[in-house]
Motif scaffolding. Sequence first.
Motif, PDB file in Angstrom:
ATOM      1  N   GLN A 183       0.828  -1.199   0.000  1.00  0.00           N
ATOM      2  CA  GLN A 183       0.000   0.000   0.000  1.00  0.00           C
ATOM      3  C   GLN A 183       0.866   1.253   0.000  1.00  0.00           C
ATOM      4  O   GLN A 183       1.980   1.260   0.546  1.00  0.00           O
ATOM      5  CB  GLN A 183      -0.914   0.023   1.227  1.00  0.00           C
TER       6      GLN A 183
ATOM      7  N   GLY B  54       2.788   2.391   3.147  1.00  0.00           N
ATOM      8  CA  GLY B  54       2.932   1.234   4.023  1.00  0.00           C
ATOM      9  C   GLY B  54       4.252   0.533   3.823  1.00  0.00           C
ATOM     10  O   GLY B  54       5.186   1.050   3.225  1.00  0.00           O
TER      11      GLY B  54
ATOM     12  N   GLU C 200      -9.970   7.504  -7.618  1.00  0.00           N
ATOM     13  CA  GLU C 200      -9.379   6.335  -6.977  1.00  0.00           C
ATOM     14  C   GLU C 200      -9.132   5.242  -8.017  1.00  0.00           C
ATOM     15  O   GLU C 200     -10.019   4.920  -8.809  1.00  0.00           O
ATOM     16  CB  GLU C 200     -10.297   5.812  -5.883  1.00  0.00           C
TER      17      GLU C 200
ATOM     18  N   HIS D 223      -2.827   0.862 -10.799  1.00  0.00           N
ATOM     19  CA  HIS D 223      -1.943   1.201  -9.695  1.00  0.00           C
ATOM     20  C   HIS D 223      -0.573   1.618 -10.235  1.00  0.00           C
ATOM     21  O   HIS D 223      -0.056   1.004 -11.175  1.00  0.00           O
ATOM     22  CB  HIS D 223      -1.781   0.009  -8.751  1.00  0.00           C
TER      23      HIS D 223
ATOM     24  N   ALA E  78      -4.014   3.688  -0.572  1.00  0.00           N
ATOM     25  CA  ALA E  78      -4.266   3.567   0.859  1.00  0.00           C
ATOM     26  C   ALA E  78      -5.754   3.396   1.113  1.00  0.00           C
ATOM     27  O   ALA E  78      -6.594   3.616   0.228  1.00  0.00           O
ATOM     28  CB  ALA E  78      -3.736   4.801   1.585  1.00  0.00           C
ATOM     29  N   ASP E  79      -6.104   2.990   2.314  1.00  0.00           N
ATOM     30  CA  ASP E  79      -7.509   2.748   2.652  1.00  0.00           C
ATOM     31  C   ASP E  79      -8.345   4.016   2.502  1.00  0.00           C
ATOM     32  O   ASP E  79      -9.494   3.972   2.059  1.00  0.00           O
ATOM     33  CB  ASP E  79      -7.611   2.214   4.082  1.00  0.00           C
ATOM     34  N   ASN E  80      -7.798   5.145   2.877  1.00  0.00           N
ATOM     35  CA  ASN E  80      -8.503   6.422   2.757  1.00  0.00           C
ATOM     36  C   ASN E  80      -8.005   7.146   1.516  1.00  0.00           C
ATOM     37  O   ASN E  80      -6.856   7.607   1.465  1.00  0.00           O
ATOM     38  CB  ASN E  80      -8.275   7.285   4.003  1.00  0.00           C
ATOM     39  N   HIS E  81      -8.859   7.235   0.505  1.00  0.00           N
ATOM     40  CA  HIS E  81      -8.470   7.884  -0.745  1.00  0.00           C
ATOM     41  C   HIS E  81      -8.231   9.374  -0.502  1.00  0.00           C
ATOM     42  O   HIS E  81      -9.092  10.083   0.015  1.00  0.00           O
ATOM     43  CB  HIS E  81      -9.567   7.686  -1.794  1.00  0.00           C
ATOM     44  N   ASP E  82      -7.039   9.863  -0.875  1.00  0.00           N
ATOM     45  CA  ASP E  82      -6.682  11.256  -0.590  1.00  0.00           C
ATOM     46  C   ASP E  82      -6.779  12.156  -1.815  1.00  0.00           C
ATOM     47  O   ASP E  82      -6.494  13.360  -1.716  1.00  0.00           O
ATOM     48  CB  ASP E  82      -5.272  11.336  -0.004  1.00  0.00           C
TER      49      ASP E  82
END
Length: 387
Positions: free
Chosen positions: A124, A127, A345, A352, A363-367
């Motif tokens: 990620q 990560g 996203e 990717h 990441a889990d929270n799309h920025d």
Amino acid sequence: MNVADTAPRVSSIRGVSLVELMIAIAIGSLLLLGLVQVFSASRAAYQTSEGLGRVQENGRFAIDYLLRDIRMAGHFGCVNDQAHWVKGAGDLVNHFGSAVDALDFNRSIVGYEATGTAPGDSLQVGGGAATWSPALPAEISLLNPSPGSDIISLRYLVGEGLPVQSLATVSGTSTEVGFTAGRVDGLTDGGVAAPTLFAVSDCSQVDVFPGVIAGNLVRSDGADFAARYGTLPSSQTLLHRAESIVYYVAPGASGRRALWRARADENGAYPPGGREELIDGVESLQFLYGRDSTVDISRESPPAGNINQQDTAAVVGPDAAQWLRVGLVQVGVLVASPDPAGASEPVGNEQHPRVLGVRFAPADNHDARYRGAYEVTVAVRNRLFGN
């Protein structure tokens, strides 16, 4: 005058009906909605364009910094580190009391592979495991590098050398190196106001030592090497500033990841004053190392300049002889825009970003930040094909 002629006519004071008013409001609302949509689309396009521009700019600067310093790795004057090895290990002498990794100038380039970031792996964004192979020296661990990003350590002499005017042994165990008065800027360029690592070299040998600048002298306490060099001044005997630097990713002033460069001091440590945040938004560094086809470089088997093997730092391992074979470095960086850029996203693995074969999942929270991957191949000291 007829009174009837002055009375208002019914047709001249007629108002707007409720139906007409509702139609006008509906048309106005549609026009306003259209303007809002145009503004929103323009703003999104501007954010995307701004994010793309910043990512391209930061990626270009990151690649430029890395390319320039990696190409210099192993520069020790007239000859490179491989030539020193072929001539004999005694031709490059380290005059340091400490045996820490950063002061081992016999290894001009050493990499550290972040666990789980080999070609074909995925992780990620932001990560990864906080482990590296080979294991990080304690001095680099103190820099608190971010997990999931490779690290590279480089040693070399800066390109500009000052002709040595004098070499004298003082106090029996120390050396004073004299250079032309007024030329101190050749040792302090690049923002290094008080360097502590120096080298004297000619086309046969190199002495790397700790020292301090005093006027037009560099004094090195405890390092006596004056007898190794002949009659001075000589056009081949030069004084250089020595560099031992490490590139890594760590949190920057913004709180996001950034590209950092740290310089080692005379003790082999990376003091806070020698650490520079170069570029904000660099989320990961990735390196692959190309090794010479000559497996055992020695007097009898010099390097061929033919790269036939390309591996991660984990595969190259901790053996200094294997790092001596490295003549090519592939560099990859993952860069994110400083601010949200309206990026959608990614959907599916094919969207990717990939850096040297490593896939970075969102990441889990799309920025909503725009991300770009940039790669370059560097020939270290132009060693390829027999150079």
